[in-house]
Each structure stands twice: as structure tokens, then as C-alpha cells.
Scaffold this motif. Structure first.
Motif, short mmCIF file in Angstrom:
data_model
loop_
_atom_site.label_atom_id
_atom_site.label_comp_id
_atom_site.label_asym_id
_atom_site.label_seq_id
_atom_site.Cartn_x
_atom_site.Cartn_y
_atom_site.Cartn_z
N SER A 186 1.45 -12.66 -15.44
CA SER A 186 0.45 -13.64 -15.00
C SER A 186 1.10 -14.97 -14.64
O SER A 186 2.16 -15.33 -15.18
CB SER A 186 -0.58 -13.85 -16.11
OG SER A 186 -1.44 -14.91 -15.79
N ASP A 187 0.42 -15.71 -13.76
CA ASP A 187 0.87 -17.06 -13.45
C ASP A 187 0.51 -18.03 -14.58
O ASP A 187 1.06 -19.13 -14.65
CB ASP A 187 0.20 -17.56 -12.15
CG ASP A 187 0.75 -16.86 -10.92
OD1 ASP A 187 1.87 -16.31 -10.99
OD2 ASP A 187 0.05 -16.85 -9.89
N LYS A 188 -0.43 -17.63 -15.43
CA LYS A 188 -0.85 -18.49 -16.54
C LYS A 188 0.25 -18.52 -17.61
O LYS A 188 0.73 -17.47 -18.04
CB LYS A 188 -2.14 -17.94 -17.16
CG LYS A 188 -2.70 -18.84 -18.24
CD LYS A 188 -3.98 -18.29 -18.81
CE LYS A 188 -5.07 -18.44 -17.78
NZ LYS A 188 -6.39 -18.06 -18.32
#
Length: 126
Positions: A7-9
Motif C-alpha cells: 500500500s501507499d499508506k
């Protein structure tokens, strides 16, 4: 707890959100201990500083607190704080954008309410 390493998170945000979710659904009741930084970092094979960064967000939000030498615990009133935050986020994430789209479509307030009622009825029948 599940983390998405693709994820980019950031991982520390995912950790904070996962712990918050567990508190919200009652997996960690108020005034009970949560898994330690070491437990989480060992389980997911991540740096303890990353876990601590996520936990510190929850400390700052007064969702959890640290007992020196003992561990992290859920604050009294944490569920109410999470609920209020989620209500605010719900408005910002969903209601504002729904109203913008309804205006673009030329929907009246009554038409919008009918859609909401229909959705609520359908959700209740599932």
C-alpha cells in the motif's frame, strides 16, 4: 491485525488504524492492555520504531496511554472518541461528496433523502 506492505499508506498509519479499529469493535476493551511494540514488530517483522510511531499517534489522540514499564493500555472513553472521529470523517468523506454529486445531477433534497431511505431499507434486508 493485517498490514498491506504494498500500500501507499505508511505502515505506522496502518498500525494506528488497525489498533483503533480493534478498540472500536471491542477486541481491546477500555482500560485493558494492547499488544506491545515488541510483539507487533516481531509478528510483522518490522522496525519497533515504526510500531511506536503508530502508537504515538494514538497516544496523542488520547486513545491509548503508556504505563511505564508495563505497556500500553486503552484509555477510558476511547470508544466515544473514536466514534466522534468516525462521524466527522464520515461526513467529510461521504456526505460532502454525495451532496456535490447530487447538486451536479440536479437532485432536490427530497430526492436525495429518498435515495438514502432506499439504501437504508435495502441494507436492512440483507
Amino acid at each position: 491485525m493485517k498490514l498491506d506492505f504494498e500500500s501507499d499508506k505508511p505502515i505506522f498509519l496502518q498500525i494506528a488504524e488497525e489498533i483503533e479499529e480493534a478498540i472500536f469493535v471491542g477486541a481491546f476493551p477500555e482500560e485493558t492492555q494492547i499488544p506491545s511494540t515488541t510483539e507487533i514488530s516481531t509478528t510483522f517483522k518490522i522496525n519497533p520504531a515504526t510500531v511506536l510511531k503508530g502508537m504515538n499517534r494514538l497516544i496523542d489522540a488520547e486513545i491509548i496511554y503508556k504505563r511505564r514499564g508495563v505497556g500500553m493500555f486503552v484509555c477510558s472513553g476511547a470508544v466515544a472518541k473514536i466514534t466522534e472521529k468516525r462521524k466527522s470523517d464520515f461526513y467529510t468523506k461521504y456526505i460532502e461528496s454525495m451532496i456535490v454529486e447530487a447538486n451536479k445531477l440536479g437532485l432536490s433534497k427530497n430526492e436525495l433523502f429518498k435515495f438514502i431511505e432506499k439504501g437504508m431499507e435495502e441494507a436492512c434486508h440483507e
